[in-house]
Design an enzyme around this catalytic site. Structure first.
Site, mmCIF file in Angstrom:
data_model
loop_
_atom_site.group_PDB
_atom_site.id
_atom_site.type_symbol
_atom_site.label_atom_id
_atom_site.label_comp_id
_atom_site.label_asym_id
_atom_site.label_seq_id
_atom_site.Cartn_x
_atom_site.Cartn_y
_atom_site.Cartn_z
ATOM 1 N N SER A 162 0.840 -1.203 0.000
ATOM 2 C CA SER A 162 0.000 0.000 0.000
ATOM 3 C C SER A 162 0.880 1.260 0.000
ATOM 4 C CB SER A 162 -0.876 -0.043 1.258
ATOM 5 O OG SER A 162 -1.968 0.807 1.127
ATOM 6 N N PRO A 163 0.385 2.354 -0.569
ATOM 7 C CA PRO A 163 1.208 3.571 -0.586
ATOM 8 C C PRO A 163 1.505 4.065 0.822
ATOM 9 C CG PRO A 163 -1.065 4.040 -1.259
ATOM 10 C CD PRO A 163 -0.922 2.552 -1.204
ATOM 11 N N GLN B 212 1.130 6.794 -7.152
ATOM 12 C CA GLN B 212 -0.071 7.433 -6.589
ATOM 13 C C GLN B 212 0.123 8.950 -6.623
ATOM 14 O OE1 GLN B 212 -0.946 7.614 -2.321
ATOM 15 N NE2 GLN B 212 -2.938 6.673 -2.720
ATOM 16 N N TYR C 239 -7.770 14.819 1.474
ATOM 17 C CA TYR C 239 -6.890 15.658 0.654
ATOM 18 C C TYR C 239 -7.733 16.403 -0.400
ATOM 19 C CZ TYR C 239 -3.230 13.172 3.135
ATOM 20 O OH TYR C 239 -2.445 12.677 4.128
ATOM 21 N N ARG D 160 -8.120 6.000 -5.223
ATOM 22 C CA ARG D 160 -8.296 5.658 -3.801
ATOM 23 C C ARG D 160 -9.370 6.573 -3.245
ATOM 24 N NH1 ARG D 160 -4.424 4.180 1.335
ATOM 25 N NH2 ARG D 160 -4.449 2.208 0.235
ATOM 26 N N ARG E 212 1.260 -1.210 6.915
ATOM 27 C CA ARG E 212 2.161 -1.386 8.058
ATOM 28 C C ARG E 212 2.822 -2.765 8.114
ATOM 29 N NH1 ARG E 212 -2.179 0.539 12.184
ATOM 30 N NH2 ARG E 212 -3.381 -0.528 10.590
HETATM 31 C C1 LIG Z 1 3.606 5.567 7.315
HETATM 32 C C2 LIG Z 1 2.362 5.554 6.503
HETATM 33 C C3 LIG Z 1 2.245 6.404 5.417
HETATM 34 C C4 LIG Z 1 1.098 6.384 4.627
HETATM 35 N N1 LIG Z 1 1.034 7.153 3.489
HETATM 36 C C5 LIG Z 1 0.016 7.004 2.620
HETATM 37 C C6 LIG Z 1 0.045 7.609 1.341
HETATM 38 O O1 LIG Z 1 1.004 8.235 0.955
HETATM 39 N N2 LIG Z 1 -1.032 7.452 0.540
HETATM 40 C C7 LIG Z 1 -2.122 6.718 0.928
HETATM 41 O O2 LIG Z 1 -3.093 6.608 0.180
HETATM 42 N N3 LIG Z 1 -2.147 6.108 2.115
HETATM 43 C C8 LIG Z 1 -1.107 6.202 2.962
HETATM 44 N N4 LIG Z 1 -1.108 5.512 4.133
HETATM 45 C C9 LIG Z 1 -2.243 4.632 4.455
HETATM 46 C C10 LIG Z 1 -1.925 3.204 4.042
HETATM 47 O O3 LIG Z 1 -1.732 3.078 2.647
HETATM 48 C C11 LIG Z 1 -3.039 2.228 4.488
HETATM 49 O O4 LIG Z 1 -4.227 2.575 3.824
HETATM 50 C C12 LIG Z 1 -3.269 2.250 5.987
HETATM 51 O O5 LIG Z 1 -2.032 2.270 6.684
HETATM 52 C C13 LIG Z 1 -4.063 1.029 6.429
HETATM 53 O O6 LIG Z 1 -3.413 -0.168 6.072
HETATM 54 P P1 LIG Z 1 -2.589 -1.091 7.126
HETATM 55 O O7 LIG Z 1 -3.549 -1.442 8.210
HETATM 56 O O8 LIG Z 1 -2.168 -2.276 6.316
HETATM 57 O O9 LIG Z 1 -1.442 -0.284 7.635
HETATM 58 C C14 LIG Z 1 0.020 5.530 4.961
HETATM 59 C C15 LIG Z 1 0.143 4.717 6.067
HETATM 60 C C16 LIG Z 1 1.288 4.681 6.830
HETATM 61 C C17 LIG Z 1 1.383 3.739 7.990
#
Ligand SMILES: Cc1cc2nc3c(=O)[nH]c(=O)nc-3n(C[C@H](O)[C@H](O)[C@H](O)COP(=O)(O)O)c2cc1C
Ligand SMILES: Cc1cc2nc3c(=O)[nH]c(=O)nc-3n(C[C@H](O)[C@H](O)[C@H](O)COP(=O)(O)OP(=O)(O)OC[C@H]3O[C@@H](n4cnc5c(N)ncnc54)[C@H](O)[C@@H]3O)c2cc1C
Length: 785
Positions: free
Chosen positions: A415-416, A493, A575, A623, A717
């Site tokens: 994921s981004p 993205q 955003y 997204r 994560r």
């Molecule tokens: C450090 C960090 C940076 C993130 N940056 C972005 C981002 O740049 N773009 C985005 O769409 N989501 C971003 N997210 C959200 C994640 O892509 C994801 O949707 C969210 O962490 C939930 O997934 P997880 O439970 O697997 O961590 C970020 C999450 C984390 C932890």
């Protein structure tokens, strides 16, 4: 201590007998408005696990329950003429009246006073009691009388159901689904004693109206339902017992405890919180409340302290069960969404609907059932033109997937994740190693963090950008490395931060303005993110929109030149584009505000502009925040409408995230908590979806894919602590076709050698940890006393 219990249902009786057994000097009286043998309804069910809990608390009742109960291990999903059987589930059932008689007898033997045909109208009638246990069920009169204090909330669910019985014997728990010209009906059916089965019949309100049930009396209702389920009843009648049509009330109470003078009252069981019958946990919940209350008194001598402990310690468990029940009931409420699924996927969806049962626990219970789903899924992938070995089919996560001309090797996505580590928007060594190692780690698709089309579009000074050639070339180097050394496809993205821009790095005060050097921010409407703290954004003019549009176009071209396979537009998390979509952040009165069509106008303009310059063969996704988790936010209708619009604009995949629109959001977290939205969009709008959010294991990835909730599964994560999530999973499932870089092949060989042993050990541990399975009776057989 003088204790009064209002209500002689399973909750009240079980607490009374446990307390009397532990503290024989307590003076305990149960007041029950009915006679001992009066009861509504038919049977109750418990799982093996619940029975084992009862065993630990009172062996005598446990043994009596065990002797009276009918056991079965199989669950049948009967759908469109197919019976999909899943074994090894371990349930037991008995008549409610038999359970109550066991609890009454045991209570009496221990010295509990039972007063039947005595209705309590107010707590004051029991003055002199130090403790009053309010266990008067779902329609609790006491809870309602003191509602200012307990603050109940009752959410009436839309489906109609009625509780019936039959003489039809059954060898399994059955879900009978029936399609009729009036609509789809469902019967949840199980045998609870020889020649007696419970039939809970459920349908949505339009179907119920089409049948004219609101005008039919009990006899006419029975006759109609007997015709609908004639084949399933096999000549047996349906039996009514005060069988009214109801809407299930989802009940919660803000507080469970009330103190008045020297008397304290506490809610337990259905009076306190209900859990939908589709997870069969109402009686379990009531009896486990009784155990929790009893445990609180074991830990605390004073009534007030014990009740405080009960209210705090028990809440989490109750909320978890209610959450699982809500997820389960939602599946049945949205049955239409799944009606076109083929039987194996439909049955897997029924079994895994509450998220408590996953791919691997079903495999443990019934490997053949899972193998069938597995083969079916692989067959579908083969039908799409992929070479898939059907004799040894890969698990769903290791099947390929196509979006336009892009084929991903497996369904795992990085994921981004913003790294806040760029200088002047240029990705550096950190990004090279970070993205490179995630690609080497085996995921089918790797997303780059939100990258901004202009300097002022950045969230923080550390964000990556794509507004100049230096940035393009730095990305190109990363993409080239990933493509040379892995099979991962790469997705860029693109996003504009809007009102959440000019803020601190992720590990500083996220979403708070910079301490110095802030730049002006824009948004759909001039509403700051943190009232009084964040910058007030300028409401975008048409001129601003034109500039942003051409910035996005320029970045899209650079993304193509850098070699990206896929492009995603960030329309989530509050955003810029998201600020147009949510009614909480868009209060415009021009053609860009108001209806969802208007609120989508600018995001769609950007999408179309990018789509026009992005190569036709390459896919694009968006997204979205499928809910704002806040009152007045995006509605379900909005969600369906906006994803339809994106589909029509040429979007290939909806990346379903949620929230982060407003700081006062109240998300309901939990395992795979955002998956219901990917499911909703995929199965109602008919577009591919990606789910993300608290997915942590390959087992969950397989569950989400096999049940048809999503086509791709993103993990954020988990990939930070383990870039090799996918490679490790390939060893776990012995999926040899997964690409490993040649440099790492010795590691692959060792992992593949060790995994079967580790899997066998884990399986062994899980089997040992399972509750003792109880003898399964043949249908209709009688158990020796
Ligand atoms: C450090 C960090 C940076 C993130 N940056 C972005 C981002 O740049 N773009 C985005 O769409 N989501 C971003 N997210 C959200 C994640 O892509 C994801 O949707 C969210 O962490 C939930 O997934 P997880 O439970 O697997 O961590 C970020 C999450 C984390 C932890
Ligand atoms: C259709 C349907 C199917 C279900 N299927 C299952 C299932 O398969 N398995 C399962 O475990 N659970 C099932 N349940 C849920 C289950 O019936 C309840 O959750 C469970 O009985 C709750 O126990 P309780 O002790 O809190 O309340 P109840 O069992 O409702 O007991 C409350 C008692 O209080 C008495 N009472 C009420 N008011 C007063 C008063 N003012 N004074 C004195 N007495 C009073 C009532 O007569 C009653 O006996 C089902 C429920 C429904 C609606």
């Amino acid at each position: 201590m003088k204790v009064s219990v209002i209500g002689g249902g399973p909750g009240g009786l079980y607490f009374a007998l446990l307390a009397k057994k532990a503290w024989p000097r307590w003076d305990i009286t149960v007041y029950e408005r009915n006679r001992p043998d009066d009861t509504f309804g038919f049977g109750v069910v418990f799982s093996d696990q619940t029975l084992d809990t009862f065993k630990a608390y009172d062996l005598v009742t446990y043994e009596r329950i065990r002797r009276r109960f009918a056991y079965w291990g199989d669950v049948d999903v009967v759908y469109k003429g197919r019976v999909m059987r899943s074994g090894g589930n371990g349930f037991c059932g008995c008549s409610r009246v038999a359970l109550l008689n066991i609890l009454q007898d045991r209570g009496r033997e221990l010295g509990v006073q039972l007063r039947f045909q005595r209705e309590v109208h107010a707590l004051e009638e029991l003055a002199g009691s130090e403790l009053i246990v309010v266990a008067d069920g779902i329609n609790s009169r006491i809870r309602e009388k003191y509602k200012e204090h307990f603050q109940p909330s009752v959410d009436l669910r839309p489906n109609k159901f009625t509780w019936l019985g039959s003489t039809r014997p059954l060898d399994a728990f059955k879900y009978f689904f029936r399609e009729t010209p009036e609509g789809v009906l469902l019967a949840h059916v199980y045998q609870y004693e020889p020649e007696r089965s419970t039939w809970v019949i459920e349908m949505d309100e339009p179907t119920w109206r089409n049948f004219g049930f609101e005008r039919k009396g009990e006899q006419e209702m029975i006759e109609t339902l007997e015709k609908v389920f004639a084949e399933e009843l096999d000549g047996h009648p349906l039996i009514a017992n005060r069988s009214l049509w109801r809407n299930f009330p989802n009940i919660t109470n803000k507080t469970w405890v009330r103190h008045e003078g020297k008397t304290s009252a506490v809610l337990i069981g259905d009076a306190k919180a209900t859990a939908h019958f589709s997870i069969g946990s109402g009686t379990k919940l009531a009896m486990e409340d009784a155990i929790a209350l009893f445990e609180s008194f074991r830990k605390e001598n004073e009534v007030e302290k014990a009740l405080k402990l009960y209210d705090t310690a028990r809440r989490e468990e109750v909320e978890k069960t209610q959450h699982a029940a809500n997820v389960s009931l939602a599946w049945f409420e949205h049955l239409k969404r799944y009606w076109d699924m083929e039987p194996p996927q439909f049955a897997f969806g029924v079994m895994s609907r509450s998220k408590q049962i996953t791919w691997e626990n079903l495999e443990l219970r019934d490997p053949e059932f899972v193998r069938e789903v597995h083969r079916w899924f692989a067959g579908k992938v083969r039908d799409q033109g992929f070479e898939v070995d059907l004799d040894n089919p890969p698990v769903p996560m290791f099947t390929p997937f196509r979006l336009r001309d892009m084929v991903v090797e497996n369904r795992v996505v990085v994921s981004p994740m913003d790294q806040y580590s760029a200088v002047e928007g240029v990705p550096g060594d950190w990004h090279f190693v970070h993205l490179g190692s995630r690609a080497v780690g085996g995921a089918g698709l790797v997303y780059v963090e939100m990258t901004c089309p202009s300097p002022e579009a950045r969230i923080s000074p550390g964000d990556t950008g794509l507004w100049n050639e230096a940035q393009r070339d730095a990305f190109k180097k990363i993409v080239q490395f990933c493509k040379t050394h892995s099979k991962a496809k790469m997705c860029m993205q693109l996003g504009h931060s809007g009102r959440k821009g000019s803020t601190q790095l992720g590990w500083e005060r996220m979403d708070y303005p910079l301490e110095s050097g802030n730049w002006p921010v824009v948004s759909a409407s001039p509403i700051p993110y943190h009232e009084g703290v964040s910058q007030v954004p300028r409401e975008m003019t048409r001129g601003d929109m034109g500039k942003v549009l051409s910035d996005f176009e320029r970045s899209t071209k650079y993304a193509d030149e850098a070699g990206f396979d896929m492009l995603e537009l960030h329309m989530a998390h509050g955003y810029l584009l998201a600020s147009f979509i949510s009614p909480l952040t868009n209060q415009r009165s021009d053609s860009y505000g108001g209806t969802i069509q208007n609120r989508m106008r600018f995001p769609l303009e950007v999408f179309r502009a990018c789509r026009a310059v992005w190569p036709q063969a390459k896919p694009m996704s968006a997204r979205i925040s499928a809910t704002d988790w806040a009152p007045g936010g995006l509605s379900g209708e909005d969600l369906v409408a906006l994803t339809r619009m994106l589909k029509e604009a040429g979007c290939d995949l909806i990346d379903c995230s949620t929230g982060q629109t407003v700081p006062h959001q109240k998300p309901v977290y939990g395992r795979m908590y955002q998956a219901p939205y990917a499911d909703w969009v995929r199965n109602e709008v008919g577009i591919a979806t990606m789910t993300v959010g608290a997915v942590t294991t390959p087992d969950q990835v397989n569950t989400l894919l096999a049940s048809g909730k999503a086509d791709l599964v993103a993990l954020a994560r988990p990939h930070l602590s383990n870039p090799y999530f996918t490679l490790q999973a390939s060893a776990w499932y012995q999926h040899l076709p997964q690409f490993w870089p040649p440099q790492y092949l010795p590691g692959r060989d060792q992992a593949f050698r060790n995994a079967p042993r580790e899997r066998a050990e884990q399986k062994d541990l899980r089997i040992k940890a399972r509750p003792a399975s109880h003898e399964v009776l043949e249908p209709g057989a009688k158990r020796a006393a």
